[in-house]
Design a protein around this motif. Structure first.
Motif, PDB file in Angstrom:
ATOM      1  N   ARG A  99       0.585  -1.633  -0.168  1.00  0.00           N
ATOM      2  CA  ARG A  99       0.075   0.229  -0.042  1.00  0.00           C
ATOM      3  C   ARG A  99       1.152   0.864  -0.334  1.00  0.00           C
ATOM      4  O   ARG A  99       0.414   2.318  -0.470  1.00  0.00           O
ATOM      5  CB  ARG A  99      -1.060   0.165   1.657  1.00  0.00           C
ATOM      6  N   GLU A 100       1.761   1.073   0.980  1.00  0.00           N
ATOM      7  CA  GLU A 100       2.617   2.370   0.984  1.00  0.00           C
ATOM      8  C   GLU A 100       3.159   3.157  -0.626  1.00  0.00           C
ATOM      9  O   GLU A 100       3.382   3.968  -0.875  1.00  0.00           O
ATOM     10  CB  GLU A 100       4.699   2.115   1.600  1.00  0.00           C
ATOM     11  N   GLU A 101       4.034   1.412  -1.504  1.00  0.00           N
ATOM     12  CA  GLU A 101       4.731   2.130  -2.597  1.00  0.00           C
ATOM     13  C   GLU A 101       3.479   2.388  -3.664  1.00  0.00           C
ATOM     14  O   GLU A 101       3.657   3.280  -4.155  1.00  0.00           O
ATOM     15  CB  GLU A 101       5.209   0.234  -2.943  1.00  0.00           C
ATOM     16  N   GLU A 102       2.666   1.690  -3.586  1.00  0.00           N
ATOM     17  CA  GLU A 102       1.188   2.210  -4.352  1.00  0.00           C
ATOM     18  C   GLU A 102       1.135   3.927  -4.074  1.00  0.00           C
ATOM     19  O   GLU A 102       0.407   4.244  -4.712  1.00  0.00           O
ATOM     20  CB  GLU A 102       0.002   1.489  -4.148  1.00  0.00           C
ATOM     21  N   ILE A 103       0.691   3.643  -2.665  1.00  0.00           N
ATOM     22  CA  ILE A 103      -0.087   5.342  -2.919  1.00  0.00           C
ATOM     23  C   ILE A 103       1.396   6.558  -3.239  1.00  0.00           C
ATOM     24  O   ILE A 103       1.171   7.260  -3.955  1.00  0.00           O
ATOM     25  CB  ILE A 103      -0.085   5.746  -1.110  1.00  0.00           C
ATOM     26  N   MET A 104       3.170   6.094  -2.915  1.00  0.00           N
ATOM     27  CA  MET A 104       3.768   7.001  -3.120  1.00  0.00           C
ATOM     28  C   MET A 104       4.253   6.745  -4.457  1.00  0.00           C
ATOM     29  O   MET A 104       4.661   7.749  -5.744  1.00  0.00           O
ATOM     30  CB  MET A 104       5.559   6.785  -2.597  1.00  0.00           C
ATOM     31  N   LYS A 105       3.456   5.742  -5.467  1.00  0.00           N
ATOM     32  CA  LYS A 105       4.180   6.020  -6.879  1.00  0.00           C
ATOM     33  C   LYS A 105       3.149   6.457  -7.827  1.00  0.00           C
ATOM     34  O   LYS A 105       2.835   7.299  -8.321  1.00  0.00           O
ATOM     35  CB  LYS A 105       3.307   4.485  -7.694  1.00  0.00           C
ATOM     36  N   GLN A 106       1.100   6.899  -6.881  1.00  0.00           N
ATOM     37  CA  GLN A 106       0.107   7.314  -7.242  1.00  0.00           C
ATOM     38  C   GLN A 106       0.831   8.652  -7.535  1.00  0.00           C
ATOM     39  O   GLN A 106       0.055   9.557  -8.205  1.00  0.00           O
ATOM     40  CB  GLN A 106      -0.978   6.698  -6.669  1.00  0.00           C
ATOM     41  N   ILE A 107       1.223   9.525  -5.940  1.00  0.00           N
ATOM     42  CA  ILE A 107       2.079  10.833  -6.141  1.00  0.00           C
ATOM     43  C   ILE A 107       3.380  10.899  -6.831  1.00  0.00           C
ATOM     44  O   ILE A 107       3.423  12.186  -6.309  1.00  0.00           O
ATOM     45  CB  ILE A 107       1.496  11.384  -4.657  1.00  0.00           C
ATOM     46  N   GLY A 108       3.796  10.209  -7.474  1.00  0.00           N
ATOM     47  CA  GLY A 108       4.700  10.026  -8.127  1.00  0.00           C
ATOM     48  C   GLY A 108       6.417  10.836  -7.156  1.00  0.00           C
ATOM     49  O   GLY A 108       6.986  11.106  -7.423  1.00  0.00           O
ATOM     50  N   LEU A 109       6.366   9.796  -6.206  1.00  0.00           N
ATOM     51  CA  LEU A 109       7.209   9.418  -5.007  1.00  0.00           C
ATOM     52  C   LEU A 109       7.497   8.792  -5.207  1.00  0.00           C
ATOM     53  O   LEU A 109       8.030   7.923  -3.247  1.00  0.00           O
ATOM     54  CB  LEU A 109       6.720  10.423  -4.139  1.00  0.00           C
ATOM     55  N   MET A 110       8.396   7.822  -6.517  1.00  0.00           N
ATOM     56  CA  MET A 110       8.208   6.143  -6.236  1.00  0.00           C
ATOM     57  C   MET A 110      10.137   6.124  -5.480  1.00  0.00           C
ATOM     58  O   MET A 110      10.874   7.232  -5.906  1.00  0.00           O
ATOM     59  CB  MET A 110       8.192   5.956  -7.567  1.00  0.00           C
ATOM     60  N   ARG A 111      10.548   4.648  -5.227  1.00  0.00           N
ATOM     61  CA  ARG A 111      11.697   4.280  -5.099  1.00  0.00           C
ATOM     62  C   ARG A 111      12.334   4.543  -5.520  1.00  0.00           C
ATOM     63  O   ARG A 111      12.503   4.222  -7.098  1.00  0.00           O
ATOM     64  CB  ARG A 111      11.881   3.256  -4.075  1.00  0.00           C
ATOM     65  N   ARG A 112      14.075   4.690  -5.403  1.00  0.00           N
ATOM     66  CA  ARG A 112      14.767   5.122  -6.807  1.00  0.00           C
ATOM     67  C   ARG A 112      14.944   3.617  -6.881  1.00  0.00           C
ATOM     68  O   ARG A 112      15.358   2.773  -6.175  1.00  0.00           O
ATOM     69  CB  ARG A 112      15.955   6.204  -6.793  1.00  0.00           C
ATOM     70  N   GLU A 113      15.214   2.550  -8.095  1.00  0.00           N
ATOM     71  CA  GLU A 113      15.660   1.820  -8.070  1.00  0.00           C
ATOM     72  C   GLU A 113      17.461   1.829  -8.152  1.00  0.00           C
ATOM     73  O   GLU A 113      17.772   2.517  -8.794  1.00  0.00           O
ATOM     74  CB  GLU A 113      15.484   0.927  -9.572  1.00  0.00           C
ATOM     75  N   GLY A 114      17.834   0.128  -7.566  1.00  0.00           N
ATOM     76  CA  GLY A 114      19.087   0.464  -7.505  1.00  0.00           C
ATOM     77  C   GLY A 114      20.620   1.062  -7.802  1.00  0.00           C
ATOM     78  O   GLY A 114      21.753   0.654  -7.318  1.00  0.00           O
TER      79      GLY A 114
END
Length: 157
Positions: A142-157
């Motif tokens: 859910r945290e990742e879904e919400i962060m993606k929804q608002i355009g603040l995804m985690r950086r990949e590797g």
């Protein structure tokens, strides 16, 4: 959605906007019958390392500092939500120093870390927990879904 900050603590408009987007999306996507984002309120307080340590010890019995604490107003939102008036979901307490340390550790901005910690707490206010592994997976998703929804995804590797 109204987000209240302690007196004297100015929050940049862009940060407030992202926090509001995250909270509103979290509330909307829960689909609870009486939970209207327009009526919801959350209180946010920023504290130092010593204060979060003391609060963590006092309320959770954990004798060390943490990054964020959540104090839900309701035990069961499906049962207890008032039909009219504002709905105070609860209080969020964020340690700015821990947020800065974690932002540096994870390689993203302080603002992204604050919004993530706030989102984590909003989910606690909505009844999520992470004491069991299956709960933890559901909450992280859910945290990742919400962060993606608002355009603040985690950086990949």
């Amino acid at each position: 959605m109204k987000i209240y900050f302690e007196e004297g603590h100015a929050v940049p408009e862009e940060l407030l906007q992202k926090m509001t987007e995250a909270a509103e999306y979290a509330v909307e996507s829960e689909n609870m019958h009486n939970l209207d984002k327009k009526r919801c309120e959350i209180s946010v307080t920023f504290v130092d390392l010593d204060e979060i340590h003391e609060l963590n010890k006092q309320y959770r019995g954990v004798d060390k500092p943490t990054d964020v604490l959540s104090f839900p107003q309701f035990d069961d939102l499906e049962e207890e939500i008032p039909e009219v008036c504002e709905i105070c979901l609860g209080d969020v307490v964020i340690c700015e120093q821990k947020a800065r340390e974690q932002a540096e550790e994870f390689g993203h901005s302080f603002e992204r870390e604050l919004v993530y910690l706030f989102t984590h707490s909003v989910l606690h206010l909505l009844g999520y927990d992470h004491t069991e592994e299956d709960e933890k997976k559901a909450m992280r998703a859910r945290e990742e879904e919400i962060m993606k929804q608002i355009g603040l995804m985690r950086r990949e590797g």
